[in-house]
Every structure is written in C-alpha cells, then in structure tokens.
Design a protein around this motif. Structure first.
Motif, PDB file in Angstrom:
ATOM      1  N   HIS A 287      -4.683  -6.469  -0.177  1.00 51.47           N
ATOM      2  CA  HIS A 287      -5.232  -5.050  -0.214  1.00 51.47           C
ATOM      3  C   HIS A 287      -3.860  -3.926  -0.513  1.00 51.47           C
ATOM      4  O   HIS A 287      -4.122  -3.146  -1.419  1.00 51.47           O
ATOM      5  CB  HIS A 287      -5.414  -4.745   1.457  1.00 51.47           C
ATOM      6  N   GLU A 288      -2.769  -4.047  -0.300  1.00 52.77           N
ATOM      7  CA  GLU A 288      -1.596  -3.316  -0.565  1.00 52.77           C
ATOM      8  C   GLU A 288      -1.198  -3.526  -2.084  1.00 52.77           C
ATOM      9  O   GLU A 288      -1.105  -2.593  -2.753  1.00 52.77           O
ATOM     10  CB  GLU A 288      -0.307  -3.591  -0.005  1.00 52.77           C
ATOM     11  N   HIS A 291      -3.660  -1.160  -4.144  1.00 53.54           N
ATOM     12  CA  HIS A 291      -2.994   0.133  -4.288  1.00 53.54           C
ATOM     13  C   HIS A 291      -2.172   0.389  -5.418  1.00 53.54           C
ATOM     14  O   HIS A 291      -2.051   1.155  -6.129  1.00 53.54           O
ATOM     15  CB  HIS A 291      -2.418   0.570  -2.961  1.00 53.54           C
ATOM     16  N   GLU A 367      -9.345   3.285  -0.313  1.00 57.06           N
ATOM     17  CA  GLU A 367      -8.866   2.198   0.604  1.00 57.06           C
ATOM     18  C   GLU A 367      -9.871   0.978   0.354  1.00 57.06           C
ATOM     19  O   GLU A 367      -9.553  -0.258   0.616  1.00 57.06           O
ATOM     20  CB  GLU A 367      -8.734   2.786   2.014  1.00 57.06           C
ATOM     21  N   HIS A 410      -9.717   5.815   6.222  1.00 58.54           N
ATOM     22  CA  HIS A 410      -9.924   4.352   5.998  1.00 58.54           C
ATOM     23  C   HIS A 410     -11.148   3.698   6.331  1.00 58.54           C
ATOM     24  O   HIS A 410     -11.949   4.280   7.251  1.00 58.54           O
ATOM     25  CB  HIS A 410      -8.641   3.365   6.852  1.00 58.54           C
TER      26      HIS A 410
END
Ligand SMILES: [Zn+2]
Length: 441
Positions: A287-288, A291, A367, A410
């Motif tokens: 997930h990070e 970003h 997100e 989120h």
C-alpha cells in the motif's frame, strides 16, 4: 432464412457462457486450468462479512464509539476556534496585542512576529483543556495511548515550538505580500502558500519528524528481505524504507510515505512490525509503495494548489467584507493590519471545515488507489484483510456509505476488505502454494 439466422443467434447466446467458462484463455497465459472454475466458488461478500464478524461485539462497539466521537470533536474544535477568533476581535484583545508588539519594536517584521507569538500562545492556552481531553485523556480511555503525561506534554511543547517557527515565517511572509502587492496580494499569497507547503513537506522527514521520534533503516532480515525485494521490484530505492518507534506514543498500527524531491521515504511504525505477521506487513508495504509509485505527494501538492487559490480568493473577499462591516468596532480597518489576523484565521478555518468532505474524499480516493496497488504488488489479500481489522482499533469498520464519504480520509474496513476479497476471488489460480483459499482462519 430468418429462422436460420435466429437459430445462429440463439446458438451464439447459448455458446457464449460456455466459451467464457472455457479454461483455454487461462491456459493461454500460463495459468492452471482450474483458474476459471475456482473463481465463482469464492463468495466475496460472504468472505468480507466473515472477516468483519471475527471482531468481538464489545470491541466493535468501542471502536465505533471512538470514531463517531471524532465526528463531534471535529465540530467542537471548529466551533471553539470560531468563538476564540470572534472574542479576540470583539474584545479588542487583538488590537491590544498589536499595540503591545508596536511598543516593543519599531521594526515592522519583528512587530508582526511578536503579535503572532502572542496570538499562538493565547489560542493554545485557551484550547489546551480540549487538547488534553482529545489528545491525552480520550486516547488513554480507548487504550490507544502509551505516553504518560510528562512525555506527552513535552511533545506538545515541541509541537508548539515548530508551530511558532513555521507559523511565524508564514505570517510575516504573508503580511509582507499583503503590504507590498496590493489588490492582487491573494494570488501571490496562494502561490507563496504552495511553495511554503512544499518546503515543509521537503524538510519534514529530516528536520521535524525526528524531533518526536527515532527513525532507523529497517533491521530485521526476516521482515526486511521480502519488503526490500518488493521495493526493488517496484522501482523504489531500497534505502528509503525506515522504521519509527511510534510505540513511544501510541498502540496504533500505521505506516506512511513522506518527503519529496529526494527526501521521500516509506516509514513503517514499530507497532505494525511487532503486532503483524509478515503477510500483513507486506500488504501494508505494498500500500505504501502505491503512494510512492503513484506520486501521491506530488498530486496532493497540485490539489492543494487549487485549494489555496480558491481559499485565498475567499479570504480576500471575506477580509474586505468583514472589515468594512465591523472593522470600526474591532479597531482594525485595513487588511494590512495584523490585528485583523483572527478574522483571517476564522475565514480559513470556515473554508477548510466546509470543504472537509471534499478533502476527505480526495485523500480516501488516493488511499483506495494505494490499496489496489498494494494488493497487486504484495499479493496478500488475507494479510490486507487482517491489517484492515487491526486498523479497526481506531477506525469504525462498517459505516454507511454517506458516513464514509463525509468523514473518512481512508476507506472503511468493509471497503478495504471487500477490495481484498474481490482481488483474491479473481486471483485464486496465481496465489502462491499453501495460500488459504477460504475465508478468515
Ligand atoms: Zn495510505
């Protein structure tokens, strides 16, 4: 002739589903023949419900109460800010602060700075009881805080110091622009605001975040190796993955990406590393990385640029309107007068409060993008679902759709687990051997 055509159409219609169910397309891309048959057996909604049902009712009620209480806190914080600003103007406290600053220094920049420090101290002190309740008492009540009062207070003071330096620079800069650039000050003000924000984002990971926590490169090879491999696979320099001692302040599981133009880094907090399995950590890392790879920080800056220009146009209009109506009573008639700063703060807080559902939706959409990226990168749908449940410690898991649009920055647990289970249903055949092909275990 007509009947023949009709029968062809019927034949085609009958055949179509059979063609879709044919394992050939899967085999053609190197997938096992079972791919197409396996998919319908997995019920996405049932699997999502099963995950959500693993949370004990009392725990769910507590998390719902914590998160819903947050809706009201946002409103109260906003209203308290409004009352403080109006009080400072109506009581002429703001004018007295300006005059006192003028007595201390004759230099314009220092006078603005002294006024701002008084403004910051006054508003911080008045809002302090609320800050203690919100940031200390309530966090402890819900078992989310680990700090005793002393270290908590130390963090508050450091935060105040950072606010004084950054806010001081911003306010002096803005009044310089208002004084020099006349009618079009708001255009330059918005542009300067964007540049200032970019500088803060640039320096924050290196100069601000370490004032509160200790950061070091990820150590444990059991966790580090798969994560760094995933980072390399997605074109992220492996040196950019850090661990932070967030357990110093909180029990929350979390991770984030910060910085830009070379100061970017992915930070995993130690609660995540201590409380989660490697599969869960990998899903968060995926997930990070989303970003990072999708350049969300740059897109945020672009979005903020639009917001700043609209916000400053509103600020310019509101300042002229407000000062024309009440300037006489407040003792501050000119937009260049620093005694009118509470009005500026009031107008900007109204602007951002009203826009909360839009800014929330902007962030929540990013997100969700990062979630989808993470599922594809980490291939850990069950790890994702389990982490989503842990995030449910502090975020209501199953809200109504409208609640999610208005209040969530989120996606909710339900939205995220649904995405994970949908991904799983469509990827049954390519999941690594030994993967749990059912629901929660
Ligand atoms: Zn995120």
């Amino acid at each position: 002739m007509f009947l023949w055509k009709l029968s062809m159409v019927v034949f085609a219609l009958l055949l179509a589903p059979m063609l879709c169910a044919d394992p050939q397309p899967a085999a053609a891309v190197g997938l096992p023949a079972s791919a197409a048959q396996a998919a319908p057996a997995f019920d996405v909604k049932a699997a999502t419900d099963a995950y959500l049902a693993t949370v004990p009712l009392d725990k769910k009620a507590r998390s719902d109460a914590y998160f819903e209480g947050g809706y009201w806190l946002q409103l109260w914080d906003f209203l308290i800010g409004v009352v403080i600003a109006i009080f400072m103007l109506q009581s002429r406290l703001s004018v007295r602060m300006r005059d006192w600053a003028a007595r201390i220094s004759s230099w314009w920049g220092i006078r603005i700075l002294i006024y701002f420090v008084q403004f910051l101290l006054f508003t911080t002190v008045v809002q302090f009881p609320m800050a203690i309740y919100e940031g200390y008492i309530r966090e402890h009540k819900y078992g989310l805080a680990t700090q005793t009062f002393g270290p908590w207070m130390r963090d508050q003071l450091v935060g105040l110091g950072v606010g004084a330096v950054l806010g001081g620079v911003a306010v002096v800069g803005l009044y310089w622009i208002v004084g020099r650039l006349g009618k079009n000050w708001w255009i330059w003000g918005a542009a300067a605001g964007v540049v200032f924000q970019a500088i803060v984002i640039l320096i924050a990971p290196v100069y601000i975040a370490p004032l509160f926590n200790t950061f070091h490169k990820l150590q444990d090879p059991k966790i580090k190796d798969p994560i760094l491999s995933m980072a390399r696979a997605n074109g992220i320099p492996a040196t950019d993955v850090y661990e932070v001692d967030a357990s110093k302040q909180s029990t929350r599981v979390s991770a984030y990406v910060s910085g830009f133009l070379g100061s970017e880094r992915i930070v995993l907090n130690d609660n995540l590393l201590n409380r989660c399995s490697p599969e869960e950590i990998q899903s968060v890392m995926g997930h990070e990385m989303g970003h990072y790879v999708l350049h969300h920080i740059y897109k945020d800056l672009l979005f903020d640029t639009v917001l700043f220009f609209i916000g400053f146009a509103f600020l310019n209009w509101g300042m002229h309107w407000g000062l024309a109506r009440w300037g006489e009573r407040w003792g501050a008639r000119e937009i260049t007068d620093v005694a009118a700063l509470p009005l500026a703060v009031l107008l900007l807080s109204i602007f951002f409060f009203v826009l909360t559902p839009i800014t929330n939706s902007w962030t929540r959409t990013q997100e969700y993008e990062a979630d989808i990226f993470g599922l594809n990168a980490a291939r850990q749908p069950d790890g994702e679902a389990l982490v989503d449940l842990k995030l449910g410690d502090y975020r209501k898991l199953d809200p109504t759709p409208m609640e999610e649009i208005l209040f969530y920055d989120h996606p909710s647990g339900r939205t995220r687990i649904t995405a994970a289970m949908r991904w799983k249903a469509e990827n049954m055949a390519v999941l690594p051997p030994g993967t749990n092909l059912g629901g929660p275990r």
